[in-house]
Design a protein around this motif. Structure first.
Motif, PDB file in Angstrom:
ATOM      1  N   GLU A  50     -40.526  33.762 192.445  1.00  0.00           N
ATOM      2  CA  GLU A  50     -39.551  34.198 193.439  1.00  0.00           C
ATOM      3  C   GLU A  50     -38.725  33.019 193.940  1.00  0.00           C
ATOM      4  N   GLU A  51     -39.371  31.889 194.154  1.00  0.00           N
ATOM      5  CA  GLU A  51     -38.655  30.685 194.596  1.00  0.00           C
ATOM      6  C   GLU A  51     -37.665  30.221 193.532  1.00  0.00           C
ATOM      7  N   ASP A  52     -38.078  30.275 192.278  1.00  0.00           N
ATOM      8  CA  ASP A  52     -37.181  29.884 191.182  1.00  0.00           C
ATOM      9  C   ASP A  52     -35.956  30.799 191.123  1.00  0.00           C
ATOM     10  N   LEU A  53     -36.188  32.100 191.266  1.00  0.00           N
ATOM     11  CA  LEU A  53     -35.081  33.054 191.231  1.00  0.00           C
ATOM     12  C   LEU A  53     -34.149  32.863 192.427  1.00  0.00           C
ATOM     13  N   GLN A  54     -34.724  32.581 193.592  1.00  0.00           N
ATOM     14  CA  GLN A  54     -33.893  32.315 194.772  1.00  0.00           C
ATOM     15  C   GLN A  54     -33.016  31.082 194.536  1.00  0.00           C
ATOM     16  N   ALA A  55     -33.593  30.048 193.926  1.00  0.00           N
ATOM     17  CA  ALA A  55     -32.831  28.838 193.627  1.00  0.00           C
ATOM     18  C   ALA A  55     -31.707  29.136 192.631  1.00  0.00           C
ATOM     19  N   GLU A  56     -31.999  29.962 191.648  1.00  0.00           N
ATOM     20  CA  GLU A  56     -30.965  30.347 190.680  1.00  0.00           C
ATOM     21  C   GLU A  56     -29.848  31.127 191.366  1.00  0.00           C
ATOM     22  N   MET A  57     -30.199  32.007 192.298  1.00  0.00           N
ATOM     23  CA  MET A  57     -29.201  32.769 193.035  1.00  0.00           C
ATOM     24  C   MET A  57     -28.312  31.823 193.852  1.00  0.00           C
ATOM     25  N   GLU A  58     -28.930  30.856 194.507  1.00  0.00           N
ATOM     26  CA  GLU A  58     -28.158  29.886 195.286  1.00  0.00           C
ATOM     27  C   GLU A  58     -27.217  29.089 194.382  1.00  0.00           C
ATOM     28  N   ASP A  59     -27.710  28.670 193.224  1.00  0.00           N
ATOM     29  CA  ASP A  59     -26.867  27.940 192.271  1.00  0.00           C
ATOM     30  C   ASP A  59     -25.699  28.802 191.804  1.00  0.00           C
ATOM     31  N   LEU A  60     -25.966  30.062 191.519  1.00  0.00           N
ATOM     32  CA  LEU A  60     -24.922  30.979 191.079  1.00  0.00           C
ATOM     33  C   LEU A  60     -23.870  31.156 192.167  1.00  0.00           C
ATOM     34  N   GLU A  61     -24.318  31.332 193.397  1.00  0.00           N
ATOM     35  CA  GLU A  61     -23.376  31.508 194.497  1.00  0.00           C
ATOM     36  C   GLU A  61     -22.518  30.262 194.694  1.00  0.00           C
ATOM     37  N   THR A  62     -23.107  29.090 194.523  1.00  0.00           N
ATOM     38  CA  THR A  62     -22.351  27.834 194.617  1.00  0.00           C
ATOM     39  C   THR A  62     -21.301  27.763 193.516  1.00  0.00           C
ATOM     40  N   LEU A  63     -21.703  28.118 192.317  1.00  0.00           N
ATOM     41  CA  LEU A  63     -20.750  28.106 191.188  1.00  0.00           C
ATOM     42  C   LEU A  63     -19.604  29.098 191.414  1.00  0.00           C
ATOM     43  N   LEU A  64     -19.933  30.268 191.931  1.00  0.00           N
ATOM     44  CA  LEU A  64     -18.906  31.274 192.181  1.00  0.00           C
ATOM     45  C   LEU A  64     -17.929  30.793 193.256  1.00  0.00           C
ATOM     46  N   LYS A  65     -18.430  30.126 194.286  1.00  0.00           N
ATOM     47  CA  LYS A  65     -17.545  29.593 195.325  1.00  0.00           C
ATOM     48  C   LYS A  65     -16.644  28.516 194.755  1.00  0.00           C
ATOM     49  N   LEU A  66     -17.210  27.648 193.914  1.00  0.00           N
ATOM     50  CA  LEU A  66     -16.396  26.578 193.319  1.00  0.00           C
ATOM     51  C   LEU A  66     -15.334  27.153 192.384  1.00  0.00           C
ATOM     52  N   HIS A  67     -15.693  28.210 191.697  1.00  0.00           N
ATOM     53  CA  HIS A  67     -14.764  28.831 190.741  1.00  0.00           C
ATOM     54  C   HIS A  67     -13.584  29.485 191.463  1.00  0.00           C
ATOM     55  N   LYS A  68     -13.796  29.983 192.671  1.00  0.00           N
ATOM     56  CA  LYS A  68     -12.748  30.649 193.439  1.00  0.00           C
ATOM     57  C   LYS A  68     -11.709  29.666 193.974  1.00  0.00           C
ATOM     58  N   ARG A  69     -12.044  28.399 194.035  1.00  0.00           N
ATOM     59  CA  ARG A  69     -11.117  27.398 194.576  1.00  0.00           C
ATOM     60  C   ARG A  69      -9.945  27.165 193.666  1.00  0.00           C
TER      61      ARG A  69
END
Length: 69
Positions: A50-69
């Motif tokens: 669960e911790e690994d998946l949460q970390a992956e979700m956080e990484d994905l959200e960071t990538l999506l925010k960077l991509h929107k810039r």
């Protein structure tokens, strides 16, 4: 489904499994040491997943925010 949706479903699945294994740990504590130790190890694995998946979700959200810039 999106990657984010799939990660969310997997996180929910892990959280459900964690709840079940916590109940089993409580039921076997002091009564059945063999089962208790097995279930405790599985619980620890599920928490790690669960911790690994949460970390992956956080990484994905960071990538999506960077991509929107």
């Amino acid at each position: 489904p999106s990657v984010k949706a799939i990660l969310g479903q997997n996180i929910n699945g892990e959280q459900c499994a964690i709840a079940v294994y916590k109940k089993l740990v409580n039921l076997t504590m002091g009564k059945d040491p063999v089962t208790y130790n097995i279930v405790l190890q599985i619980l620890q694995d599920e928490v790690e997943h669960e911790e690994d998946l949460q970390a992956e979700m956080e990484d994905l959200e960071t990538l999506l925010k960077l991509h929107k810039r």
